[in-house]
Design a protein around this motif. Structure first.
Motif, PDB file in Angstrom:
ATOM      1  N   GLU A 129       1.958   2.387  -0.477  1.00 36.15           N
ATOM      2  CA  GLU A 129       1.458   1.020  -0.295  1.00 36.15           C
ATOM      3  C   GLU A 129       1.830   0.167  -1.510  1.00 36.15           C
ATOM      4  OE1 GLU A 129      -2.839  -0.882   1.073  1.00 36.15           O
ATOM      5  OE2 GLU A 129      -2.780   1.156   0.310  1.00 36.15           O
ATOM      6  N   ARG A 130       1.635   0.726  -2.696  1.00 37.30           N
ATOM      7  CA  ARG A 130       1.972   0.018  -3.936  1.00 37.30           C
ATOM      8  C   ARG A 130       3.475  -0.298  -3.971  1.00 37.30           C
ATOM      9  NH1 ARG A 130      -1.083  -1.010  -7.848  1.00 37.30           N
ATOM     10  NH2 ARG A 130      -2.627   0.577  -7.371  1.00 37.30           N
ATOM     11  N   GLU A 131       4.295   0.676  -3.577  1.00 39.85           N
ATOM     12  CA  GLU A 131       5.741   0.479  -3.560  1.00 39.85           C
ATOM     13  C   GLU A 131       6.124  -0.626  -2.571  1.00 39.85           C
ATOM     14  OE1 GLU A 131       9.673   2.961  -2.193  1.00 39.85           O
ATOM     15  OE2 GLU A 131       8.040   4.081  -3.144  1.00 39.85           O
ATOM     16  N   ALA A 132       5.483  -0.641  -1.411  1.00 42.36           N
ATOM     17  CA  ALA A 132       5.771  -1.680  -0.421  1.00 42.36           C
ATOM     18  C   ALA A 132       5.455  -3.059  -0.984  1.00 42.36           C
ATOM     19  CB  ALA A 132       4.979  -1.425   0.854  1.00 42.36           C
ATOM     20  N   PHE A 133       4.324  -3.191  -1.676  1.00 44.27           N
ATOM     21  CA  PHE A 133       3.976  -4.489  -2.268  1.00 44.27           C
ATOM     22  C   PHE A 133       4.973  -4.876  -3.359  1.00 44.27           C
ATOM     23  CE2 PHE A 133      -0.467  -3.873  -0.646  1.00 44.27           C
ATOM     24  CZ  PHE A 133      -0.461  -4.993   0.158  1.00 44.27           C
ATOM     25  N   GLN A 134       5.422  -3.922  -4.154  1.00 39.56           N
ATOM     26  CA  GLN A 134       6.388  -4.225  -5.212  1.00 39.56           C
ATOM     27  C   GLN A 134       7.715  -4.688  -4.619  1.00 39.56           C
ATOM     28  OE1 GLN A 134       6.329  -0.575  -7.464  1.00 39.56           O
ATOM     29  NE2 GLN A 134       4.587  -1.234  -8.705  1.00 39.56           N
ATOM     30  N   ASN A 135       8.076  -4.161  -3.451  1.00 39.83           N
ATOM     31  CA  ASN A 135       9.325  -4.557  -2.821  1.00 39.83           C
ATOM     32  C   ASN A 135       9.233  -5.906  -2.123  1.00 39.83           C
ATOM     33  OD1 ASN A 135      10.669  -2.229  -3.621  1.00 39.83           O
ATOM     34  ND2 ASN A 135      10.079  -1.109  -1.790  1.00 39.83           N
ATOM     35  N   VAL A 136       8.029  -6.316  -1.736  1.00 40.79           N
ATOM     36  CA  VAL A 136       7.856  -7.552  -0.985  1.00 40.79           C
ATOM     37  C   VAL A 136       7.346  -8.683  -1.867  1.00 40.79           C
ATOM     38  CG1 VAL A 136       6.561  -8.652   0.878  1.00 40.79           C
ATOM     39  CG2 VAL A 136       7.417  -6.344   1.165  1.00 40.79           C
ATOM     40  N   VAL A 137       6.424  -8.388  -2.736  1.00 39.29           N
ATOM     41  CA  VAL A 137       5.748  -9.414  -3.527  1.00 39.29           C
ATOM     42  C   VAL A 137       6.385  -9.496  -4.913  1.00 39.29           C
ATOM     43  CG1 VAL A 137       3.554 -10.182  -4.467  1.00 39.29           C
ATOM     44  CG2 VAL A 137       3.610  -9.015  -2.279  1.00 39.29           C
ATOM     45  N   ARG A 138       6.838 -10.659  -5.250  1.00 39.53           N
ATOM     46  CA  ARG A 138       7.371 -10.887  -6.600  1.00 39.53           C
ATOM     47  C   ARG A 138       6.241 -11.367  -7.481  1.00 39.53           C
ATOM     48  NH1 ARG A 138      10.316  -8.555  -3.927  1.00 39.53           N
ATOM     49  NH2 ARG A 138      12.468  -8.945  -3.438  1.00 39.53           N
ATOM     50  N   PRO A 139       6.107 -10.826  -8.696  1.00 39.18           N
ATOM     51  CA  PRO A 139       5.031 -11.282  -9.580  1.00 39.18           C
ATOM     52  C   PRO A 139       5.124 -12.768  -9.852  1.00 39.18           C
ATOM     53  CG  PRO A 139       6.159  -9.352 -10.500  1.00 39.18           C
ATOM     54  CD  PRO A 139       6.941  -9.808  -9.295  1.00 39.18           C
ATOM     55  N   GLN A 140       3.992 -13.437  -9.881  1.00 36.79           N
ATOM     56  CA  GLN A 140       3.927 -14.868 -10.166  1.00 36.79           C
ATOM     57  C   GLN A 140       3.862 -15.079 -11.675  1.00 36.79           C
ATOM     58  OE1 GLN A 140       4.052 -17.145  -7.588  1.00 36.79           O
ATOM     59  NE2 GLN A 140       4.415 -15.301  -6.392  1.00 36.79           N
TER      60      GLN A 140
END
Length: 180
Positions: free
Chosen positions: A168-179
């Motif tokens: 799940e964490r990996e999926a968020f890292q691949n989709v969400v770019r840090p603001q």
């Protein structure tokens, strides 16, 4: 006897969860973390914050989270917490959206099944922010949500944290770019 009293007090103490371990408790640190995680550059959906009618605890939590979403710049539908009846009550939070166009023409599915749909930036941001707080999330649809509105509905407080899985964490890292 004194030994029995000590055991009884210890047992009762173990059953009462400390405030710091409650998932809906927004300590100052969790509030700051949540507010930071709720930042996004893309246009945001209007949020309809809700809770199950029969849980005052869930409704108070929804109000606390509503304030943080508002402080983070999200527009709140009607500036209130909506009380609602869940069709299938579950602990944690439901992220609720309108069904995709044409979904009404598809055959209905049993409750344990669902359909894939593309998440909006607002869904991704909200999902990730709440998961970072170890709150279990499920998704649902609601046909009468206004266009551009997303529901964040609080059920009873989960008894145990639901840590984010590595996948799940990996999926968020691949989709969400840090603001920044």
């Amino acid at each position: 006897d004194l030994g029995s009293l000590a055991i009884a007090i210890g047992t009762i103490g173990a059953m009462v969860k400390p405030e710091s371990q409650r998932l809906y408790n927004l300590t100052e640190g969790r509030r700051i973390k949540l507010k930071s995680l709720l930042q996004q550059k893309e246009p945001r959906a209007t949020l309809r914050i809700g809770c199950v009618t029969w849980s005052d605890t869930a409704c108070v939590a929804a109000g606390e989270f509503l304030m943080v979403f508002s402080e983070a710049g999200w527009k709140i539908d009607s500036a209130k917490v909506f009380r609602m009846e869940a069709q299938i009550p579950m602990a944690g939070v439901a992220i609720v959206t309108r069904p995709e166009p044409g979904a009404e023409k598809l055959p209905p599915l049993p409750p344990h099944l669902g359909r894939w749909s593309k998440m909006t930036p607002s869904e991704i941001t909200t999902w990730r922010a709440l998961r970072e707080l170890d709150i279990p999330i499920r998704d649902s649809i609601e046909t009468d949500l206004p266009d551009g509105t997303m529901g964040v509905y609080f059920g009873p407080e989960p008894q145990q944290p639901s840590p984010m899985l590595p996948s799940e964490r990996e999926a968020f890292q691949n989709v969400v770019r840090p603001q920044k």
